[in-house]
Design a protein around this motif. Structure first.
Motif, PDB file in Angstrom:
ATOM      1  N   ILE A  54     -34.293  19.415  23.276  1.00  0.00           N
ATOM      2  CA  ILE A  54     -35.649  18.948  23.524  1.00  0.00           C
ATOM      3  C   ILE A  54     -36.106  19.558  24.840  1.00  0.00           C
ATOM      4  O   ILE A  54     -35.413  19.480  25.849  1.00  0.00           O
ATOM      5  CB  ILE A  54     -35.703  17.413  23.599  1.00  0.00           C
ATOM      6  N   ARG A  55     -37.259  20.152  24.823  1.00  0.00           N
ATOM      7  CA  ARG A  55     -37.807  20.816  25.995  1.00  0.00           C
ATOM      8  C   ARG A  55     -38.896  19.951  26.612  1.00  0.00           C
ATOM      9  O   ARG A  55     -39.866  19.607  25.959  1.00  0.00           O
ATOM     10  CB  ARG A  55     -38.391  22.162  25.572  1.00  0.00           C
ATOM     11  N   ALA A  56     -38.712  19.608  27.868  1.00  0.00           N
ATOM     12  CA  ALA A  56     -39.759  18.961  28.669  1.00  0.00           C
ATOM     13  C   ALA A  56     -40.296  17.681  28.068  1.00  0.00           C
ATOM     14  O   ALA A  56     -41.392  17.658  27.542  1.00  0.00           O
ATOM     15  CB  ALA A  56     -40.900  19.936  28.937  1.00  0.00           C
ATOM     16  N   CYS A  57     -39.518  16.629  28.138  1.00  0.00           N
ATOM     17  CA  CYS A  57     -40.041  15.332  27.720  1.00  0.00           C
ATOM     18  C   CYS A  57     -41.312  15.052  28.515  1.00  0.00           C
ATOM     19  O   CYS A  57     -41.368  15.287  29.711  1.00  0.00           O
ATOM     20  CB  CYS A  57     -39.010  14.235  27.959  1.00  0.00           C
ATOM     21  N   ALA A  70     -34.639   9.082  25.953  1.00  0.00           N
ATOM     22  CA  ALA A  70     -33.801   8.100  25.256  1.00  0.00           C
ATOM     23  C   ALA A  70     -34.228   7.954  23.798  1.00  0.00           C
ATOM     24  O   ALA A  70     -33.375   7.814  22.904  1.00  0.00           O
ATOM     25  CB  ALA A  70     -33.869   6.757  25.975  1.00  0.00           C
ATOM     26  N   GLU A  71     -35.526   8.005  23.529  1.00  0.00           N
ATOM     27  CA  GLU A  71     -36.013   7.935  22.149  1.00  0.00           C
ATOM     28  C   GLU A  71     -35.520   9.131  21.339  1.00  0.00           C
ATOM     29  O   GLU A  71     -35.083   8.984  20.193  1.00  0.00           O
ATOM     30  CB  GLU A  71     -37.540   7.881  22.133  1.00  0.00           C
ATOM     31  N   TYR A  72     -35.607  10.317  21.924  1.00  0.00           N
ATOM     32  CA  TYR A  72     -35.122  11.512  21.230  1.00  0.00           C
ATOM     33  C   TYR A  72     -33.615  11.448  21.015  1.00  0.00           C
ATOM     34  O   TYR A  72     -33.101  11.885  19.985  1.00  0.00           O
ATOM     35  CB  TYR A  72     -35.472  12.788  22.004  1.00  0.00           C
ATOM     36  N   ARG A  73     -32.888  10.891  21.974  1.00  0.00           N
ATOM     37  CA  ARG A  73     -31.432  10.762  21.835  1.00  0.00           C
ATOM     38  C   ARG A  73     -31.104   9.856  20.654  1.00  0.00           C
ATOM     39  O   ARG A  73     -30.184  10.142  19.891  1.00  0.00           O
ATOM     40  CB  ARG A  73     -30.814  10.225  23.134  1.00  0.00           C
ATOM     41  N   GLN A  74     -31.865   8.778  20.488  1.00  0.00           N
ATOM     42  CA  GLN A  74     -31.651   7.871  19.354  1.00  0.00           C
ATOM     43  C   GLN A  74     -31.926   8.565  18.026  1.00  0.00           C
ATOM     44  O   GLN A  74     -31.363   8.203  16.998  1.00  0.00           O
ATOM     45  CB  GLN A  74     -32.523   6.627  19.484  1.00  0.00           C
ATOM     46  N   ASP A 103     -25.890   8.953  26.983  1.00  0.00           N
ATOM     47  CA  ASP A 103     -24.432   8.934  27.020  1.00  0.00           C
ATOM     48  C   ASP A 103     -23.859  10.214  27.616  1.00  0.00           C
ATOM     49  O   ASP A 103     -24.558  11.209  27.800  1.00  0.00           O
ATOM     50  CB  ASP A 103     -23.862   8.662  25.626  1.00  0.00           C
ATOM     51  N   ALA A 104     -22.561  10.173  27.885  1.00  0.00           N
ATOM     52  CA  ALA A 104     -21.894  11.289  28.563  1.00  0.00           C
ATOM     53  C   ALA A 104     -21.835  12.553  27.709  1.00  0.00           C
ATOM     54  O   ALA A 104     -21.602  13.646  28.243  1.00  0.00           O
ATOM     55  CB  ALA A 104     -20.486  10.870  28.968  1.00  0.00           C
ATOM     56  N   ASN A 105     -22.046  12.441  26.404  1.00  0.00           N
ATOM     57  CA  ASN A 105     -22.016  13.620  25.528  1.00  0.00           C
ATOM     58  C   ASN A 105     -23.333  14.371  25.495  1.00  0.00           C
ATOM     59  O   ASN A 105     -23.440  15.380  24.812  1.00  0.00           O
ATOM     60  CB  ASN A 105     -21.625  13.200  24.107  1.00  0.00           C
ATOM     61  N   THR A 106     -24.317  13.880  26.206  1.00  0.00           N
ATOM     62  CA  THR A 106     -25.627  14.530  26.244  1.00  0.00           C
ATOM     63  C   THR A 106     -25.603  15.694  27.216  1.00  0.00           C
ATOM     64  O   THR A 106     -25.124  15.575  28.335  1.00  0.00           O
ATOM     65  CB  THR A 106     -26.708  13.520  26.672  1.00  0.00           C
ATOM     66  N   ARG A 107     -26.135  16.821  26.776  1.00  0.00           N
ATOM     67  CA  ARG A 107     -26.217  18.009  27.641  1.00  0.00           C
ATOM     68  C   ARG A 107     -27.604  18.037  28.274  1.00  0.00           C
ATOM     69  O   ARG A 107     -28.606  17.851  27.599  1.00  0.00           O
ATOM     70  CB  ARG A 107     -25.973  19.268  26.826  1.00  0.00           C
ATOM     71  N   ILE A 108     -27.636  18.294  29.570  1.00  0.00           N
ATOM     72  CA  ILE A 108     -28.899  18.333  30.297  1.00  0.00           C
ATOM     73  C   ILE A 108     -28.986  19.661  31.048  1.00  0.00           C
ATOM     74  O   ILE A 108     -28.079  20.039  31.779  1.00  0.00           O
ATOM     75  CB  ILE A 108     -29.020  17.159  31.286  1.00  0.00           C
TER      76      ILE A 108
END
Length: 116
Positions: A54-57, A70-74, A103-108
């Motif tokens: 996801i680019r630029a929330c 967080a919505e996109y992660r869900q 969560d910790a598995n999310t790449r940023i």
């Protein structure tokens, strides 16, 4: 091309976009000349999947951007690109907020927009 523009003080902005467009066109021409895919010219595909992020929330403030991430992660996305569009401290605050919320598995990823 880049070196020629660098000596004139043009190292960012539309100059790089123009060079990238020409580079892409040249690879396309070569692929057509050899009747092959550009990825094969570069050594072949290295994966059968293409990861997405996801680019630029969007949001009026960091809290809204954190909530949107967080919505996109869900919804299943696990990688996000943030932009350093404010002061460095604001970007670090946003980065910390997203990291804490997801969560910790999310790449940023962070795009500093040529500020460094």
């Amino acid at each position: 091309m880049y070196a020629a523009m660098r000596v004139r003080g043009h190292t960012t902005s539309f100059m790089l976009d123009a060079i990238a467009g020409i580079d892409t066109a040249l690879w396309d021409i070569k692929g057509k000349a050899f009747n092959t895919r550009v990825c094969d010219l570069l050594g072949g595909p290295f994966s059968d999947k293409l990861p997405a992020y996801i680019r630029a929330c969007s949001g009026a403030n960091p809290d809204e951007r954190i909530a949107q991430s967080a919505e996109y992660r869900q919804r299943g996305f696990n990688a996000f690109k943030l932009f350093m569009d404010g002061e460095p401290d604001e970007t670090l605050w946003l980065l910390d907020g997203v990291r804490e919320r997801l969560d910790a598995n999310t790449r940023i990823f962070v795009d500093a927009l040529w500020r460094f």
